[in-house]
Enzyme design. Structure first.
Site, mmCIF file in Angstrom:
data_model
loop_
_atom_site.group_PDB
_atom_site.id
_atom_site.type_symbol
_atom_site.label_atom_id
_atom_site.label_comp_id
_atom_site.label_asym_id
_atom_site.label_seq_id
_atom_site.Cartn_x
_atom_site.Cartn_y
_atom_site.Cartn_z
ATOM 1 N N CYS A 1 -17.390 46.548 19.041
ATOM 2 C CA CYS A 1 -16.399 47.945 19.538
ATOM 3 C C CYS A 1 -17.116 48.907 19.629
ATOM 4 O O CYS A 1 -18.008 49.506 18.842
ATOM 5 C CB CYS A 1 -15.491 47.763 18.225
ATOM 6 S SG CYS A 1 -14.216 49.128 18.706
ATOM 7 N N CYS B 1 -7.308 46.212 25.021
ATOM 8 C CA CYS B 1 -6.510 46.797 23.905
ATOM 9 C C CYS B 1 -6.796 48.075 23.767
ATOM 10 O O CYS B 1 -6.451 49.013 23.192
ATOM 11 C CB CYS B 1 -5.950 45.650 22.925
ATOM 12 S SG CYS B 1 -5.754 44.069 23.405
ATOM 13 N N CYS C 1 -11.719 55.103 15.108
ATOM 14 C CA CYS C 1 -11.205 53.750 14.626
ATOM 15 C C CYS C 1 -9.833 53.681 14.432
ATOM 16 O O CYS C 1 -9.160 54.392 13.970
ATOM 17 C CB CYS C 1 -12.073 53.385 13.416
ATOM 18 S SG CYS C 1 -11.754 51.782 12.564
ATOM 19 N N CYS D 1 -6.670 46.012 17.711
ATOM 20 C CA CYS D 1 -6.609 44.790 18.035
ATOM 21 C C CYS D 1 -5.865 43.853 17.029
ATOM 22 O O CYS D 1 -5.908 44.054 15.869
ATOM 23 C CB CYS D 1 -8.264 44.002 17.730
ATOM 24 S SG CYS D 1 -8.468 42.443 17.673
ATOM 25 N N CYS E 1 -4.356 35.505 23.502
ATOM 26 C CA CYS E 1 -2.911 35.582 24.079
ATOM 27 C C CYS E 1 -2.900 36.761 25.029
ATOM 28 O O CYS E 1 -2.773 37.851 24.692
ATOM 29 C CB CYS E 1 -1.991 35.924 22.986
ATOM 30 S SG CYS E 1 -0.362 35.972 23.490
ATOM 31 N N CYS F 1 -13.970 40.384 24.001
ATOM 32 C CA CYS F 1 -13.278 41.278 24.629
ATOM 33 C C CYS F 1 -13.884 42.555 24.859
ATOM 34 O O CYS F 1 -13.845 43.341 25.876
ATOM 35 C CB CYS F 1 -11.990 41.673 23.948
ATOM 36 S SG CYS F 1 -10.628 40.359 23.750
ATOM 37 N N CYS G 1 5.030 31.087 27.883
ATOM 38 C CA CYS G 1 5.476 32.370 28.495
ATOM 39 C C CYS G 1 5.072 32.530 29.790
ATOM 40 O O CYS G 1 5.500 33.567 30.518
ATOM 41 C CB CYS G 1 5.387 33.677 27.460
ATOM 42 S SG CYS G 1 3.768 34.329 27.796
ATOM 43 N N CYS H 1 -0.878 29.803 21.864
ATOM 44 C CA CYS H 1 -0.058 28.702 21.522
ATOM 45 C C CYS H 1 -0.541 27.440 21.745
ATOM 46 O O CYS H 1 -0.615 26.725 20.631
ATOM 47 C CB CYS H 1 1.325 28.885 22.466
ATOM 48 S SG CYS H 1 1.990 30.621 22.442
ATOM 49 N N CYS I 1 -5.895 47.601 13.012
ATOM 50 C CA CYS I 1 -6.659 46.848 13.718
ATOM 51 C C CYS I 1 -7.214 45.809 12.999
ATOM 52 O O CYS I 1 -7.519 46.010 12.015
ATOM 53 C CB CYS I 1 -7.836 47.762 14.388
ATOM 54 S SG CYS I 1 -8.860 46.895 15.376
ATOM 55 N N HIS J 1 -14.918 43.704 16.208
ATOM 56 C CA HIS J 1 -15.557 44.557 15.638
ATOM 57 C C HIS J 1 -17.072 44.977 15.940
ATOM 58 O O HIS J 1 -17.658 46.213 15.917
ATOM 59 C CB HIS J 1 -15.271 44.285 14.137
ATOM 60 C CG HIS J 1 -15.732 45.777 13.309
ATOM 61 N ND1 HIS J 1 -15.210 46.708 13.266
ATOM 62 C CD2 HIS J 1 -16.806 45.735 12.276
ATOM 63 C CE1 HIS J 1 -15.646 47.633 12.325
ATOM 64 N NE2 HIS J 1 -16.629 47.150 11.879
ATOM 65 N N CYS K 1 -5.250 38.199 18.429
ATOM 66 C CA CYS K 1 -4.619 37.152 19.113
ATOM 67 C C CYS K 1 -5.477 35.859 19.353
ATOM 68 O O CYS K 1 -4.863 34.927 19.458
ATOM 69 C CB CYS K 1 -4.145 37.515 20.244
ATOM 70 S SG CYS K 1 -5.289 37.871 21.390
ATOM 71 N N CYS L 1 -0.614 32.801 30.564
ATOM 72 C CA CYS L 1 -1.766 32.257 30.967
ATOM 73 C C CYS L 1 -1.780 31.949 32.412
ATOM 74 O O CYS L 1 -2.857 32.034 33.218
ATOM 75 C CB CYS L 1 -2.061 30.973 30.004
ATOM 76 S SG CYS L 1 -2.094 31.406 28.381
#
Lengths: 522, 322
Positions: B224, B275, B248, B282, B183, B263, B56, B151, B254, B221, B285, B59
């Site tokens: 987080c 996110c 949470c 989450c 992703c 992340c 798409c 992908c 999630c 997690h 991805c 990236c």
């Protein structure tokens, strides 16, 4: 004797596109537009939780990454019966506005500008501006080291390419500056969207993040910087090019096409939604600025033909009834883009369509007073004009959000309509930077029973339809000058002026699977 | 150095190297100076061929979202992009010739974005040829192969469609493919991997799924900031409620406890957000199960049920005991 040439891959667009043209007497006589990649998202969604759709369809495209999330969420809003609170709408509009600025800057500078400037002219810059001399040193340095990728190789510059060193060097500087500006615009969206590409916070019923006042302040100060670039650099560049070296191209209306225009309308300016930044409507047969017919937008008039597309053959259907069953064996098909039609005629969608349908005075003045005819150059101008309009609206939305968000009971999400209904249907419409976007969903037993998207590039990049009428890219290429078939630079200019974004639209398979048919003269 | 890192002062460049060294956990082995020397020693700018298959372009958009170095500096000064459909000036035949020439020279970094259709080659054709063939022939003379995004790394969303998207590793058996599987790809993950390769001439230590451990070694997690609310079973149900704002997101689907990526520490877009900070669950991805086996995304389902069962069995210890 006509010559047929193929341009594949068509680069500096999103997705995979092949353009074939037949050239006679130095002009394009016939054209075929076909994408060369398919993924089949709609089929994947069948049987899934409807709420997945807004997340998954964002992945239709990483450039116009979250307008699909928006259109999808709106289709779900309609199907779930959700009423998005005004706070949620404002947040959605702010992140979509950031997307507009980012997208139009990238399109003009990164994706299109290289078609209009002879970049090597910077070596002849004789001025004293230290910033511009840095740009000169950079490009000359690349040439000296023998590594000018990815700026070369390229098509040969022609008579429409600007080669005045002073103009080119400032254009190259703006190309580099715009790279930083598009990040800023993208980062604005990230404040509320969570990340980019692929925002996270637009879901059925509204938005997922309660904003705080610091975020709004940060967004606004970044908006100031980006707005200044739009006002002081982007718009002057478009004006300088459009009224200067490109004026002959602009007046000739090269790349005009069918001259039918469709806009779904977008961007609420008030809570009741009766004031919009872009109003909806359809224009049939524009001559000058005089349409033969103007009508309100009616979604039921949309159908899609697959006569020349690689899907199971069927009669043209409204998206609610449409399907996506691939059939790679059909001999007359040459594209997996379907052919959407409005009242059975092809429509151009995008900034030019939005501006014309909206009756934008600046755009109409370009046409009436400066002789600019709808075509490739007019599309670039329409983008710059509407960017300013969106920026102005963004300030209003910031103010409105600041006003309401500190009041008790401020809401961003319709939590009462979060669970999927047992059976329902809904359509969601939006005007992304590239043009009219619609998503349609049918829900049965709380799951997705059908999902269809008709996206901007499906309208513009479509193949011929049931009656053999060419799509908008194809029609816009007819008559385009190609004096040298080895250097079809005007063809790529016209196609890129639409801002092609194919991944969401295109599902084409070349019928001659293993035949190597690259750019060649036959 | 000035030759290679044109437009960036030595001080800024060393800062970039130091940041990279810290990010890679290299600080004890490689000082910033040592990284600088290694990059300087690399002959000119490393050539890169970037292929796009069933993608798409997300990236690619990540690539031009990088702030340090700036995208202009990255594209013009740091790496030599010999082929990239979305960025390069060339079209059609001359674009394909540029790729062929780069292959002849060899020694380039191959980056693949998007999956390869498994059901029928005709689902992805570039320049009239099957994408699968293009990847294979370009991989032959590559110095390193990086699959960017879900992908290319694991098949991602196209894996579940009628086109049956395949990951790069599936069509290049026996070759090392570095999977940067979020992703879209996180640019820090890509830049760090490139620098690591230039310095050491090998792939960074990978997990069993081919992902660099330095980025994918801990679960979302574990890091987080809503973790304490998970332990207390305070699950957000209403996005309008200021009291629940930091709770949470498990009830919203999630997948953090079964998702490996940094992340929450690194965050996205130069540290602005990610996110979960935006109130969005989450969705896993970076995992091979993305997307079909992660569905439903916004509701409790098999994945979240499993997480709750693990919690009940004491398999997800409280953060303060961890």
């Amino acid at each position: 004797m006509a010559k047929r040439i193929t341009i594949d891959p068509m680069t500096r667009i999103e997705g995979h596109l092949k353009i074939e043209v037949e050239i006679e007497n130095g002009k394009v006589k016939n054209a075929w537009s076909s994408g060369t990649m398919a993924r089949g998202f709609e089929a994947l969604l069948l049987g899934k939780d409807p709420r997945d759709a807004s997340y998954v369809t964002s992945r239709f495209c990483g450039v116009c990454f979250s307008v699909h999330q928006m259109a999808s969420a709106r289709a779900l809003d309609a199907a779930f019966g959700a009423r998005v609170p005004w706070g949620g709408t404002l947040l959605r509009n702010l992140v979509m506005g950031a997307e507009y600025i980012y997208d139009h800057l990238v399109h003009f500078y990164q994706l299109s500008a290289l078609d209009y400037i002879d970049i090597m002219a910077v070596a002849d810059y004789k001025g004293k501006d230290p910033e511009l001399n840095k740009v000169k040193d950079k490009v000359v340095g690349l040439v000296k080291r023998g590594d000018t990728f990815p700026l070369t190789p390229r098509y040969k510059p022609d008579e429409f390419c600007v080669n005045d060193p002073d103009v080119v060097i400032s254009a190259v500087k703006h190309y580099l500056d715009a790279l930083n500006m598009q990040i800023k615009a993208k980062n604005m969206g990230v404040i509320f969207g969570g990340r980019a590409p692929h925002y996270q916070s637009i879901v059925v019923g509204g938005f997922t993040q309660l904003p705080d006042i610091n975020q709004v302040a940060r967004f606004r100060s970044m908006l100031d910087e980006v707005a200044a670039f739009v006002e002081e650099v982007y718009i002057p560049d478009v004006v300088a090019f459009g009224t200067g070296p490109l004026l002959p191209l602009a007046r000739a209306g090269v790349g005009g096409g069918h001259r039918n225009y469709l806009s779904y309308g977008a961007f609420e300016l008030n809570e009741s939604g009766d004031k919009l930044v872009f109003k909806p409507g359809a224009i049939f047969g524009l001559v000058g600025t005089k349409p033969q017919r103007v009508e309100p937008f009616k979604p039921e008039k949309i159908t899609e033909s697959v006569r020349y597309s690689w899907y199971k053959k069927e009669t043209p259907k409204h998206p609610y009834e449409g399907s996506q069953v691939f059939d790679l064996q059909r001999p007359e098909a040459y594209s997996f883009v379907k052919a959407p039609r409005y009242e059975n005629v092809p429509m151009e969608v995008g900034p030019l369509a939005r501006g014309l349908v909206d009756g934008d005075p600046t755009l109409l003045s370009l046409i009436n007073n400066h002789g600019v005819r709808p075509g490739a150059v007019a599309r670039h101008a329409a983008r710059a004009i509407e960017t300013k309009k969106v920026v102005e609206a963004m300030y209003q939305w910031c103010d409105e959000l600041t006003r309401i968000m500190t009041k008790p009971g401020f809401r961003i999400h319709d939590t009462d309509h979060w669970d999927p209904p047992a059976e329902s249907e809904g359509a969601g419409f939006f005007e992304p930077p590239r043009g009219a976007l619609g998503h349609w969903i049918r829900i049965k037993n709380h799951k997705i029973a059908n999902y269809q998207a008709v996206v901007p590039s499906t309208w513009n990049a479509s193949p011929r339809d049931e009656r053999g009428v060419r799509g908008q890219y194809e029609e816009s290429l007819i008559g385009v000058p190609v004096p040298d078939p080895e250097n079809p630079i005007n063809v790529v200019r016209v196609i890129r002026s639409f801002d092609p974004c194919l991944a969401c639209a295109v599902h084409l398979i070349d019928p001659k699977t293993n035949e190597i048919r690259r750019f060649m003269v036959e | 150095m000035a030759e290679i890192f044109h437009g960036l002062s030595r001080r800024d460049f060393l800062k970039f190297c130091a940041g990279t060294a810290a990010a890679l956990g290299l600080s004890e082995i490689f000082t910033a100076d040592k990284i600088a020397q290694a990059l300087q020693a690399a002959a000119g700018k490393p050539p890169v061929i970037w292929l796009e298959g069933q993608d798409c372009a997300g990236c690619t958009i990540s690539l031009i979202s990088i702030e340090n170095p700036s995208p202009a500096s990255l594209i013009l000064d740091k790496i030599s992009i010999r082929y990239h459909e979305t960025i390069m000036a060339a079209s059609g035949r001359i674009a394909e010739e540029a790729r062929e020439e780069a292959i002849r020279q060899g020694g380039y970094l191959l980056v693949v974005e998007g999956s390869i259709p498994g059901a029928d080659d005709r689902f992805c054709m570039v320049g009239g040829r099957p994408f699968r063939e293009i990847v294979k022939e370009t991989a032959d003379r590559a110095a390193a192969i990086v699959a960017v995004g879900a992908c290319a790394a694991f098949g991602g969303i196209p894996k579940g469609t009628p086109t049956k998207g395949l990951p790069v590793s599936k069509i290049l058996p026996g070759k090392t493919v570095i999977n940067l599987s979020t992703c879209p790809v996180h640019m820090d993950h890509l830049m760090g991997t490139i620098v690591y390769f230039l310095v050491t001439h090998k792939a960074p230590p990978l997990d069993k799924l081919g992902r660099p451990l330095m980025y994918f070694g801990t679960s979302v997690h574990d890091n987080c900031r809503r973790r304490a609310h998970f332990d207390e079973e305070e699950f957000l149900t209403d996005w309008n409620d200021p009291k629940q704002k930091e709770w949470c997101l498990l009830e919203k689907g999630c997948k953090g406890p079964e998702t490996y990526s940094d992340c929450p520490i690194r965050r996205w877009n130069n540290g602005i957000s990610f996110c979960i900070d935006a109130g969005a669950p989450c969705q896993g991805c970076s995992e091979p199960e993305f997307y079909v086996e992660q569905s439903p995304l916004y509701a409790m389902g098999p994945v979240t049920d499993r997480i709750l069962a693990k919690k009940a069995a004491g398999l997800i210890p409280r953060k303060d005991n961890a």
